[in-house]
Scaffold this motif. Structure first.
Motif, PDB file in Angstrom:
ATOM      1  N   VAL A 186       0.840  -1.203   0.000  1.00 38.62           N
ATOM      2  CA  VAL A 186       0.000   0.000   0.000  1.00 38.62           C
ATOM      3  C   VAL A 186       0.875   1.253   0.000  1.00 38.62           C
ATOM      4  CG1 VAL A 186      -1.626   1.354   1.368  1.00 38.62           C
ATOM      5  CG2 VAL A 186      -2.011  -1.100   1.037  1.00 38.62           C
ATOM      6  N   TRP A 187       1.895   1.275   0.854  1.00 41.77           N
ATOM      7  CA  TRP A 187       2.763   2.444   0.901  1.00 41.77           C
ATOM      8  C   TRP A 187       3.545   2.606  -0.398  1.00 41.77           C
ATOM      9  CZ3 TRP A 187       2.263   6.375   4.057  1.00 41.77           C
ATOM     10  CH2 TRP A 187       1.641   6.171   5.290  1.00 41.77           C
ATOM     11  N   ASN A 188       3.899   1.501  -1.031  1.00 36.33           N
ATOM     12  CA  ASN A 188       4.559   1.609  -2.331  1.00 36.33           C
ATOM     13  C   ASN A 188       3.621   2.259  -3.355  1.00 36.33           C
ATOM     14  OD1 ASN A 188       6.760   0.710  -4.368  1.00 36.33           O
ATOM     15  ND2 ASN A 188       4.855  -0.025  -5.244  1.00 36.33           N
ATOM     16  N   ALA A 189       2.341   1.881  -3.302  1.00 35.45           N
ATOM     17  CA  ALA A 189       1.372   2.488  -4.215  1.00 35.45           C
ATOM     18  C   ALA A 189       1.263   3.989  -3.953  1.00 35.45           C
ATOM     19  CB  ALA A 189       0.009   1.814  -4.068  1.00 35.45           C
ATOM     20  N   PHE A 190       1.265   4.377  -2.687  1.00 35.30           N
ATOM     21  CA  PHE A 190       1.238   5.807  -2.366  1.00 35.30           C
ATOM     22  C   PHE A 190       2.478   6.506  -2.921  1.00 35.30           C
ATOM     23  CE2 PHE A 190      -1.376   4.994   1.765  1.00 35.30           C
ATOM     24  CZ  PHE A 190      -2.490   4.725   1.006  1.00 35.30           C
ATOM     25  N   ASN A 191       3.638   5.878  -2.756  1.00 31.97           N
ATOM     26  CA  ASN A 191       4.865   6.452  -3.302  1.00 31.97           C
ATOM     27  C   ASN A 191       4.745   6.682  -4.805  1.00 31.97           C
ATOM     28  OD1 ASN A 191       6.643   6.908  -1.166  1.00 31.97           O
ATOM     29  ND2 ASN A 191       7.492   4.844  -1.231  1.00 31.97           N
ATOM     30  N   LEU A 192       4.217   5.694  -5.511  1.00 31.09           N
ATOM     31  CA  LEU A 192       4.091   5.816  -6.956  1.00 31.09           C
ATOM     32  C   LEU A 192       3.134   6.936  -7.337  1.00 31.09           C
ATOM     33  CD1 LEU A 192       4.867   4.401  -9.715  1.00 31.09           C
ATOM     34  CD2 LEU A 192       2.595   3.391  -9.577  1.00 31.09           C
TER      35      LEU A 192
END
Length: 495
Positions: free
Chosen positions: A171-177
């Motif tokens: 989820v946090w990776n998706a936010f980063n992207l």
């Protein structure tokens, strides 16, 4: 909902945009209502087979809706998804299934479970399995800290190890992207890179579902198919390794292809050659390069659109919710212009390797900094160029190859006394393996015989493209192989 993880996302999307197309495969559209219903049925069917919270569910197959549904269904149960690389040899796949302790293996088209432990569901039996699932809603309690998937990555010791990623990591990776790439809700994303690698799964599919976009699934990358889909489906987003983007430019269709729909071209897996960047710029397109690892889910550095022109070719700066530092050999922070090992910290960083506490301790500090094993150099503005790899990993067409694994297989040939594998430059794949072999006294063998020996023992992409017989391998006084010397002597890729 009690389920705060990725397994709840089809339900969340279905209540917001039920009739919007979620997936397209072989010309057939499936809406978010369809995705939710099918993933929910699959989750209940798996539960009937005994899959419980924390159990591992493996999938062996190319990109197709069943892979996506399995990913979300396992998340709905609080189970753990284990995607299997279809390019691995049978013994490699069997080892991963055993190591993960998978309860069940779902098989995509063209794959069978011969030699694999445990229970299997064939591609032909998949729809029957779904039909056995109760359509009733499922809402298991799942938190962002719960384990979502285990993705195996080859180890320097020759045995793959499973990088654990939590729901929160992804989820946090998706936010980063989404901070770096302004995806809209009308994106049409082409997913032709395999989703058994982290980038295609986490940088394309997951953000597409989060935004309510449409993902077009292709079993494999093909140049002409890519051009056809870009023009016919008005593709706006795609991810690829540098080799894929290079192949497109080498096609006779490149100069006349209608690429006007493309908005975001995400590239990773290996450094981008600057001539390739310029080739896309000449068509009015920007390749968005990033750097990451399976262990960072994967984003760590990113070069967003609008960066200064002189930063092209770098991997960019740390993603918004991630921190990166370059550490010199003495443990101090590397100064600008000086090389250092890339360390990453953030909510996207793995909690460790599956059942490998010793391996975890080697790379993950007590305060959460992950040692990447890669060397980078930052400029005065903090833009990082990945310049080296501390280990001897070879990156060929975006696939990681660890020489120790290849060397181990070569040693199984009776004529081989010593061997070493290095990476050498290749115009097509960026790097390929070259085996340097010392034969046993009195033995003779042809290069093609050694290559044939590796078929069935290793994935095809791991098999060296070149074999050279040498009288001896250079070692230091302690007997350690001098890989740097080998590269100098035999044309290896600079490290």
């Amino acid at each position: 909902m009690r389920n705060q993880g990725l397994g709840s996302w089809p339900a969340r999307r279905a209540r917001m945009t039920p009739d919007r197309v979620a997936l397209t495969y072989r010309g057939r559209d499936r809406t978010y209502r369809d995705l939710h219903a099918r993933a929910n049925r699959l989750a209940r069917a798996l539960a009937r087979l005994g899959v419980r919270r924390g159990d591992r569910v493996a999938y062996l197959g190319a990109n197709d809706p069943a892979l996506v549904e399995t990913f979300f269904a396992t998340g709905a149960l609080g189970a753990v998804f284990v995607p299997l690389n279809t390019r691995l040899a049978a013994p490699e796949t069997r080892y991963i299934v055993e190591d993960a302790g998978a309860e069940i293996v779902l098989l995509g088209e063209g794959h069978d479970g011969a030699g694999l432990p445990g229970r299997h569901v064939s591609a032909n039996g998949y729809e029957d399995l779904l039909a056995e699932g109760d359509p009733g809603a499922i809402d298991e309690p799942v938190s962002l800290d719960d384990l979502c998937l285990i993705m195996y990555t080859s180890g320097t010791t020759g045995r793959p190890k499973g990088a654990m990623l939590t729901h929160g990591n992804l989820v946090w990776n998706a936010f980063n992207l989404l901070v770096d790439v302004p995806l809209a809700d009308d994106e049409v994303t082409l997913i032709s890179a395999p989703m058994f690698h982290i980038a295609a799964l986490a940088q394309t599919l997951i953000p597409s579902v989060l935004k309510g976009g449409r993902a077009i699934l292709e079993p494999a990358f093909d140049v002409d198919t890519t051009f056809d889909l870009i023009e016919a489906e008005r593709i706006t987003v795609m991810f690829g390794v540098p080799a894929m983007f290079t192949f497109l430019t080498q096609s006779p269709r490149w100069a006349r292809a209608d690429l006007s729909s493309l908005r975001h071209l995400l590239c990773g897996g290996a450094p981008l050659p600057e001539p390739l960047i310029r080739t896309y710029q000449d068509r009015g397109l920007t390749l968005l390069q990033g750097y990451g690892l399976t262990e960072t889910a994967p984003g760590a550095l990113f070069l967003a659109a609008g960066h200064p022109a002189d930063k092209a070719g770098s991997a960019g700066v740390p993603c918004f919710f991630s921190d990166v530092k370059l550490v010199a050999p003495d443990g101090s922070l590397a100064a600008p212009g000086q090389p250092g090992e890339v360390h990453v910290q953030g909510p996207n960083v793995t909690p460790g390797y599956w059942r490998r506490p010793e391996e975890t301790e080697k790379v993950l500090s007590a305060d959460g900094w992950l040692r990447s094993g890669d060397v980078g150099v930052a400029d005065e503005d903090g833009y990082v160029r990945i310049s080296d790899r501390i280990n001897d990993m070879i990156i060929s067409g975006g696939e990681n190859i660890y020489p120790a694994e290849v060397e181990s297989a070569l040693y199984g040939h009776p004529a081989v006394a010593e061997c070493a594998v290095i990476g050498v430059a290749d115009h097509k794949w960026g790097e390929v393996g070259k085996a340097l072999v010392v034969l046993r006294p009195g033995e003779t063998v042809r290069p093609e015989d050694l290559i044939a020996h590796l078929y069935g023992r290793l994935a095809r992409y791991k098999i060296p493209k070149h074999v050279e017989f040498v009288p001896e391998l250079p070692r230091n006084a302690a007997g350690k192989l001098l890989k740097a010397r080998l590269r100098t002597l035999y044309g290896g890729t600079a490290r």
